[in-house]
Design a protein around this motif. Sequence first.
Motif, mmCIF file in Angstrom:
data_model
loop_
_atom_site.group_PDB
_atom_site.id
_atom_site.type_symbol
_atom_site.label_atom_id
_atom_site.label_comp_id
_atom_site.label_asym_id
_atom_site.label_seq_id
_atom_site.Cartn_x
_atom_site.Cartn_y
_atom_site.Cartn_z
ATOM 1 N N VAL A 52 36.204 50.911 37.743
ATOM 2 C CA VAL A 52 37.319 50.618 36.835
ATOM 3 C C VAL A 52 38.458 51.597 37.079
ATOM 4 N N ASN A 53 38.142 52.883 37.187
ATOM 5 C CA ASN A 53 39.181 53.896 37.390
ATOM 6 C C ASN A 53 39.829 53.776 38.760
ATOM 7 N N GLU A 54 39.057 53.376 39.774
ATOM 8 C CA GLU A 54 39.656 53.137 41.091
ATOM 9 C C GLU A 54 40.669 51.998 41.011
ATOM 10 N N SER A 55 40.308 50.913 40.302
ATOM 11 C CA SER A 55 41.223 49.785 40.159
ATOM 12 C C SER A 55 42.493 50.205 39.430
ATOM 13 N N MET A 115 33.026 39.325 31.260
ATOM 14 C CA MET A 115 34.433 38.927 31.131
ATOM 15 C C MET A 115 34.675 38.271 29.766
ATOM 16 N N LEU A 116 33.686 37.524 29.289
ATOM 17 C CA LEU A 116 33.796 36.892 27.981
ATOM 18 C C LEU A 116 33.868 37.950 26.889
ATOM 19 N N ASN A 117 33.020 38.970 26.970
ATOM 20 C CA ASN A 117 33.049 40.059 25.991
ATOM 21 C C ASN A 117 34.389 40.787 26.024
ATOM 22 N N LEU A 118 34.905 41.012 27.232
ATOM 23 C CA LEU A 118 36.202 41.682 27.358
ATOM 24 C C LEU A 118 37.307 40.837 26.729
ATOM 25 N N GLY A 119 37.288 39.531 26.998
ATOM 26 C CA GLY A 119 38.306 38.653 26.432
ATOM 27 C C GLY A 119 38.278 38.652 24.911
ATOM 28 N N ILE A 120 37.086 38.663 24.328
ATOM 29 C CA ILE A 120 36.960 38.688 22.862
ATOM 30 C C ILE A 120 37.529 39.994 22.310
ATOM 31 N N GLN A 121 37.230 41.115 22.981
ATOM 32 C CA GLN A 121 37.764 42.402 22.543
ATOM 33 C C GLN A 121 39.285 42.436 22.646
ATOM 34 N N ARG A 122 39.819 41.844 23.713
ATOM 35 C CA ARG A 122 41.270 41.809 23.881
ATOM 36 C C ARG A 122 41.917 40.929 22.800
ATOM 37 N N ARG A 180 32.303 39.988 44.643
ATOM 38 C CA ARG A 180 33.722 39.807 44.404
ATOM 39 C C ARG A 180 34.020 39.581 42.920
ATOM 40 N N TYR A 181 33.185 38.807 42.246
ATOM 41 C CA TYR A 181 33.441 38.532 40.830
ATOM 42 C C TYR A 181 33.241 39.800 39.996
ATOM 43 N N ALA A 182 32.251 40.605 40.367
ATOM 44 C CA ALA A 182 32.056 41.876 39.660
ATOM 45 C C ALA A 182 33.246 42.804 39.896
ATOM 46 N N ASN A 183 33.729 42.866 41.149
ATOM 47 C CA ASN A 183 34.914 43.678 41.438
ATOM 48 C C ASN A 183 36.111 43.210 40.625
ATOM 49 N N LEU A 184 36.268 41.896 40.526
ATOM 50 C CA LEU A 184 37.381 41.340 39.749
ATOM 51 C C LEU A 184 37.273 41.735 38.283
ATOM 52 N N SER A 185 36.062 41.721 37.748
ATOM 53 C CA SER A 185 35.886 42.067 36.331
ATOM 54 C C SER A 185 36.255 43.527 36.072
ATOM 55 N N MET A 186 35.956 44.418 37.035
ATOM 56 C CA MET A 186 36.342 45.823 36.877
ATOM 57 C C MET A 186 37.861 45.966 36.885
ATOM 58 N N ALA A 187 38.522 45.187 37.744
ATOM 59 C CA ALA A 187 39.981 45.214 37.783
ATOM 60 C C ALA A 187 40.567 44.694 36.473
ATOM 61 N N MET A 188 39.931 43.656 35.903
ATOM 62 C CA MET A 188 40.410 43.107 34.629
ATOM 63 C C MET A 188 40.266 44.125 33.501
ATOM 64 N N LEU A 189 39.189 44.901 33.529
ATOM 65 C CA LEU A 189 38.988 45.928 32.505
ATOM 66 C C LEU A 189 40.022 47.038 32.664
ATOM 67 N N ALA A 190 40.292 47.430 33.917
ATOM 68 C CA ALA A 190 41.318 48.448 34.169
ATOM 69 C C ALA A 190 42.688 47.956 33.730
ATOM 70 N N GLN A 191 42.983 46.690 33.994
ATOM 71 C CA GLN A 191 44.275 46.126 33.615
ATOM 72 C C GLN A 191 44.437 46.103 32.095
ATOM 73 N N ALA A 192 43.352 45.792 31.392
ATOM 74 C CA ALA A 192 43.404 45.762 29.925
ATOM 75 C C ALA A 192 43.695 47.149 29.363
ATOM 76 N N ALA A 193 43.055 48.171 29.905
ATOM 77 C CA ALA A 193 43.298 49.540 29.436
ATOM 78 C C ALA A 193 44.721 49.982 29.766
ATOM 79 N N THR A 194 45.220 49.584 30.928
ATOM 80 C CA THR A 194 46.579 49.924 31.319
ATOM 81 C C THR A 194 47.596 49.262 30.389
ATOM 82 N N TYR A 195 47.300 48.030 29.978
ATOM 83 C CA TYR A 195 48.193 47.341 29.042
ATOM 84 C C TYR A 195 48.240 48.067 27.704
#
Length: 337
Positions: free
Chosen positions: A37-40, A89-96, A310-325
Motif C-alpha cells: 500500500v505504501n509503495e503504491s 475491495m467491497l469492504n474498502l468501498g463500504i468504508q469509503r 494483479r487484482y491483489a496489486n490493484l486493491s493495494m493501489a485502491m487502498l493507497a488512493q483512498a488514504a491519499t484522498y
Amino acid sequence: MLLLIPGLLKLGAWDILKGWTGKQDMDIEPRIALQLVNESALCVNRVRRKSSLNHQGFQLLNGMGRLVSDEQVHLLLNSHTMEDTYNMMLNLGIQRKLSGHYQGDLIAIDPHRIISHSKRVMATKKKNPDVPSQKMLQTFFSVSAETGQPIMATMSSTGMPTTKASLDLIGTTGQIIKAPSLLIADKEHFTNDLFESVSNNRNIDLLTPALNSQRIKKILTTLEYNTLRAGFAIAETDFYFDSQNTKYRLIAERFGEKGYRYGGFLTTSSVDAQTLLCEKYDKRWSVEEFFRFENDMGLNRASTMNLNIRYANLSMAMLAQAATYELRKNMTSEYSK
C-alpha cells in the motif's frame, strides 16, 4: 508517508488487510500488504529494490525492521484468490461510503485497458480503433462522478466481453451504493443485454451515447428538433433494439445552423432530456480524470497475467488512493491535486 496514517486509520486499513490475509496483529502478512500500500502511495514501482528507502525509515511505516523481498510479496499475492480480493475491495468501498467519499446519484463506469507483454497465448484486443490489436489486461471501474473517487473495480483477461464485465461491475457497485443511481457510460455499453438488465433493476438507470450506425443516423436526421439556444437543439423518440420488444428513450442532439451535426443517447431514465445531456452526462469525464491523475499508483501496470496477483496489486493501489484522498481533502485547493 506519515501524513497518510490518519487516513489509513479512518478507513480501517489495518483491519481490512488483516481480513484479506486471514492473519492477526503479530503476523507478518498484513505488514507485507501494508508495504505494498505504501509503495503504491509513493507512485514508484518496485520500491523494495531501492535500498536508499531502507535508510529513511520506510520499513518502520510497515511495522517491520526491513523491506520484504520480491519473492515474499509474490508468494503472498499468489496465495489469495480473486474472490478474496473482491471481498477486500467491497469492504474498502463500504468504508469509503461511510467516510463520505461518494456524493450524488451519478456513477461513471468505464473499462481501463493496460497493454501486457505476457508470453501467454491469449486473445488480442484493440485499445484504439487506429492501432493494431494487442495483448492486454482489462480492468473495469465504477467512479462517483461528483467526487471522482473509485467505488469498485473488476478485472479480467482480454477475452471478457465488455457487457458481461460491466454487468458484474454494476452488481458489485450496487452492494456499496444502494441508493437509486444513474450510470453514465460510453458507446461500448450500447448493447441490448446491458440495457435489458438495467431496465429490470429499479435502483439503476443507464445513459450511454448511441452507436453511429446507419440506422441511428437515419432516425436522428428525421426527427423534429426543439431549439434550446443558437446552434443547439434536442429531440426525443422511442427506440427498440433489433428484434426486441423493450422500449427505451433515444434522445437526439443537433449542432449548427446549417450543415447539421447529430448525436444520439439512449437511456432508461425518466429525467428530462435537457438535464440528462447538459448536466448529467458531462460529468462522465470524471472517470477519465481519475485515470489521468491516479494511474501512477499502479493502475497502469500489468507485469503479469496472473489475475490473482494483479487484482491483489490493484486493491493495494485502491487502498493507497483512498488514504491519499483523505489527505487531499484536508489540504488547501492549490495543493489538493
